[in-house]
Motif scaffolding. Structure first.
Motif, PDB file in Angstrom:
ATOM      1  N   LYS A  95     -16.780 107.145  31.897  1.00 27.95           N
ATOM      2  CA  LYS A  95     -16.693 105.691  32.062  1.00 27.95           C
ATOM      3  C   LYS A  95     -18.089 105.108  32.251  1.00 27.95           C
ATOM      4  O   LYS A  95     -19.023 105.813  32.615  1.00 27.95           O
ATOM      5  CB  LYS A  95     -15.866 105.354  33.321  1.00 27.95           C
ATOM      6  CG  LYS A  95     -14.375 105.564  33.162  1.00 27.95           C
ATOM      7  CD  LYS A  95     -13.659 105.376  34.486  1.00 27.95           C
ATOM      8  CE  LYS A  95     -13.609 103.898  34.902  1.00 27.95           C
ATOM      9  NZ  LYS A  95     -12.834 103.721  36.165  1.00 27.95           N
ATOM     10  N   SER A  98     -19.793  99.653  36.118  1.00 28.93           N
ATOM     11  CA  SER A  98     -19.381  98.249  35.963  1.00 28.93           C
ATOM     12  C   SER A  98     -19.325  97.587  37.343  1.00 28.93           C
ATOM     13  O   SER A  98     -19.347  98.284  38.373  1.00 28.93           O
ATOM     14  CB  SER A  98     -18.001  98.171  35.302  1.00 28.93           C
ATOM     15  OG  SER A  98     -17.007  98.518  36.248  1.00 28.93           O
ATOM     16  N   GLU A 100     -16.973  96.727  38.871  1.00 25.71           N
ATOM     17  CA  GLU A 100     -15.859  97.323  39.603  1.00 25.71           C
ATOM     18  C   GLU A 100     -16.336  98.409  40.592  1.00 25.71           C
ATOM     19  O   GLU A 100     -15.652  98.731  41.557  1.00 25.71           O
ATOM     20  CB  GLU A 100     -14.925  97.973  38.566  1.00 25.71           C
ATOM     21  CG  GLU A 100     -13.504  98.164  38.979  1.00 25.71           C
ATOM     22  CD  GLU A 100     -12.690  98.731  37.816  1.00 25.71           C
ATOM     23  OE1 GLU A 100     -11.579  98.231  37.574  1.00 25.71           O
ATOM     24  OE2 GLU A 100     -13.160  99.686  37.164  1.00 25.71           O
ATOM     25  N   ASP A 101     -17.520  98.968  40.319  1.00 28.60           N
ATOM     26  CA  ASP A 101     -18.045 100.052  41.162  1.00 28.60           C
ATOM     27  C   ASP A 101     -18.821  99.547  42.371  1.00 28.60           C
ATOM     28  O   ASP A 101     -19.371 100.343  43.147  1.00 28.60           O
ATOM     29  CB  ASP A 101     -18.974 100.961  40.327  1.00 28.60           C
ATOM     30  CG  ASP A 101     -18.228 101.682  39.222  1.00 28.60           C
ATOM     31  OD1 ASP A 101     -17.101 102.147  39.479  1.00 28.60           O
ATOM     32  OD2 ASP A 101     -18.771 101.768  38.104  1.00 28.60           O
ATOM     33  N   ARG A 135     -20.684 108.257  35.989  1.00 30.33           N
ATOM     34  CA  ARG A 135     -20.732 107.044  35.157  1.00 30.33           C
ATOM     35  C   ARG A 135     -21.852 107.111  34.144  1.00 30.33           C
ATOM     36  O   ARG A 135     -22.986 107.496  34.475  1.00 30.33           O
ATOM     37  CB  ARG A 135     -20.987 105.793  36.023  1.00 30.33           C
ATOM     38  CG  ARG A 135     -19.908 105.476  37.035  1.00 30.33           C
ATOM     39  CD  ARG A 135     -18.657 104.911  36.354  1.00 30.33           C
ATOM     40  NE  ARG A 135     -17.677 104.516  37.364  1.00 30.33           N
ATOM     41  CZ  ARG A 135     -16.763 105.328  37.903  1.00 30.33           C
ATOM     42  NH1 ARG A 135     -16.686 106.594  37.528  1.00 30.33           N
ATOM     43  NH2 ARG A 135     -15.917 104.881  38.817  1.00 30.33           N
ATOM     44  N   THR A 201     -16.031  92.957  34.050  1.00 28.49           N
ATOM     45  CA  THR A 201     -15.290  93.394  35.230  1.00 28.49           C
ATOM     46  C   THR A 201     -15.209  94.915  35.331  1.00 28.49           C
ATOM     47  O   THR A 201     -15.427  95.476  36.400  1.00 28.49           O
ATOM     48  CB  THR A 201     -13.865  92.806  35.255  1.00 28.49           C
ATOM     49  OG1 THR A 201     -13.273  93.056  33.986  1.00 28.49           O
ATOM     50  CG2 THR A 201     -13.861  91.326  35.547  1.00 28.49           C
ATOM     51  N   ASP A 202     -14.910  95.570  34.189  1.00 26.45           N
ATOM     52  CA  ASP A 202     -14.704  97.016  34.281  1.00 26.45           C
ATOM     53  C   ASP A 202     -15.410  97.748  33.134  1.00 26.45           C
ATOM     54  O   ASP A 202     -16.082  97.132  32.303  1.00 26.45           O
ATOM     55  CB  ASP A 202     -13.212  97.338  34.310  1.00 26.45           C
ATOM     56  CG  ASP A 202     -12.496  96.761  33.095  1.00 26.45           C
ATOM     57  OD1 ASP A 202     -13.178  96.421  32.107  1.00 26.45           O
ATOM     58  OD2 ASP A 202     -11.260  96.642  33.125  1.00 26.45           O
ATOM     59  N   SER A 203     -15.197  99.064  33.102  1.00 25.86           N
ATOM     60  CA  SER A 203     -15.871  99.913  32.118  1.00 25.86           C
ATOM     61  C   SER A 203     -15.566  99.475  30.680  1.00 25.86           C
ATOM     62  O   SER A 203     -16.459  99.455  29.829  1.00 25.86           O
ATOM     63  CB  SER A 203     -15.422 101.365  32.345  1.00 25.86           C
ATOM     64  OG  SER A 203     -15.882 102.184  31.315  1.00 25.86           O
TER      65      SER A 203
END
Ligand SMILES: C[S@@+](CC[C@H](N)C(=O)[O-])C[C@H]1O[C@@H](n2cnc3c(N)ncnc32)[C@H](O)[C@@H]1O
Length: 329
Positions: A95, A98, A100-101, A135, A201-203
């Motif tokens: 992944k 992002s 998100e992390d 990541r 927002t995310d990967s």
């Protein structure tokens, strides 16, 4: 703040006020930023985010960014079989980092694998990595002297700074890079991209943003190639590029200046149009008509031409005079 577990919990550091989160989710520092940072670096593990590395000693310690961070007491070394609870930026990831992390980075920090890119295949990732925390970093360009301009092949400090920037800790990324002469260039080179990644927002969104960026680069490269090719063709087709394009309306003035008015060796106008001109043995014009001219024209011109006492033309034909009037000579 007490040593131990809670030391690097961002957002819970309230007392020293090092980090505040703004409405964009980015955090900012208040005045005397440098001083607050110095207070941090004087502590045992020294940085508001916990930083760690597995060091495989592949690199020249003088050139190694991970080792420099260690000398500055900004990062700590982990044993080969030691696990890390935070995010590990690693080529072994599946992944992408992002926003998100952010919580994981805040709580547990960020780690890297200090090794040579040339020997990355020798790294026993299974010994230390926690796959769900590994990541990848998306497309970003290195600014360090070894891999300047290369995408993806970041060194350790760039990798950590990129991770911090993407999750929204831009000022910490700056702090970290400020210890390297070229560091500021990493953020300059990648500013636009980092801002794009920060909005994801995310990967999956990071990957989509990266792909869109790369498509755009590819498109621009193709357009530039096409335009260079077109220019090359024009150059060869148009011959001497210093010549004025006579079809260009903007060059009308130059064109009209090119209209030929020629003089004999005494400065008299002898011709305003391409005609065959003949001279007597003293160099005087004796005939202006071309063999192809009609007899009528020849007669007209003969009638109009007068000579001075040396036999030079002193009066031009009526048609020539009209042209001279038009030229305001
Ligand atoms: C291969 S080492 C090279 C270190 C270099 N010798 C130095 O002086 O810092 C760089 C490390 O940064 C991280 N890294 C760099 N670029 C990355 C990327 N595109 N994706 C994931 N991790 C990356 C990885 O932990 C990688 O092992």
């Amino acid at each position: 703040m007490a040593k131990g577990k809670g030391k690097n919990k961002l957002g819970k550091t309230g007392g020293n006020g090092a980090i505040r989160t703004n409405s964009n989710g980015h955090h900012s520092r208040h005045n005397n930023k440098k001083m607050e940072f110095k207070q941090h670096v004087s502590r045992e593990t020294s940085f508001p985010v916990k930083l760690a590395m597995w060091d495989f000693d592949h690199c020249d310690p003088k050139r190694c960014s991970g080792k420099k961070l260690e000398r500055l007491n900004l990062i700590r070394s982990l044993k080969i079989n030691q696990k890390f609870q935070g995010i590990t930026v690693s080529p072994n990831g599946k992944k992408f980092v992002s926003p998100e992390d952010r919580e994981l980075v805040t709580e547990f920090g960020c780690a890297v694998v200090e090794c040579s890119w040339a020997r990355i295949d020798e790294i026993p990732f299974s010994k230390f990595s926690t796959p769900k925390l590994d990541r990848l970093l998306p497309y970003l360009v290195a600014a360090n002297q070894v891999n300047y301009g290369r995408p993806w092949k970041l060194n350790c400090v760039e990798a950590i700074a990129a991770c911090l920037a993407i999750v929204g800790f831009m000022d910490l990324a700056e702090e970290l890079l400020s210890h390297f002469s070229w560091g500021v260039n990493f953020l300059k080179l990648n500013r636009e991209l980092l801002e794009i990644y920060q909005q994801c927002t995310d990967s999956d969104e990071i990957e989509a943003a990266q792909d869109a960026w790369m498509d755009q680069i590819e498109k621009e490269v193709q357009e530039r190639k096409a335009s260079n090719n077109a220019q090359n063709v024009d150059i060869w087709m148009s011959g001497n590029v210093n010549r004025i394009d006579e079809s260009d309306e903007d060059n009308e003035d130059e064109d009209s200046e090119d209209e030929e008015v020629t003089y004999d060796n005494l400065g008299n106008i002898i011709e305003n149009e391409p005609r065959e001109v003949r001279y007597d043995n003293l160099g005087n014009i004796i005939e202006e008509s071309s063999e192809e001219s009609s007899g009528e024209e020849e007669e007209d011109e003969e009638e109009d031409v007068k000579y001075d006492s040396l036999g030079n033309v002193i009066e031009e034909s009526e048609s020539l005079q009209k042209k001279l009037d038009g030229l305001n000579i």
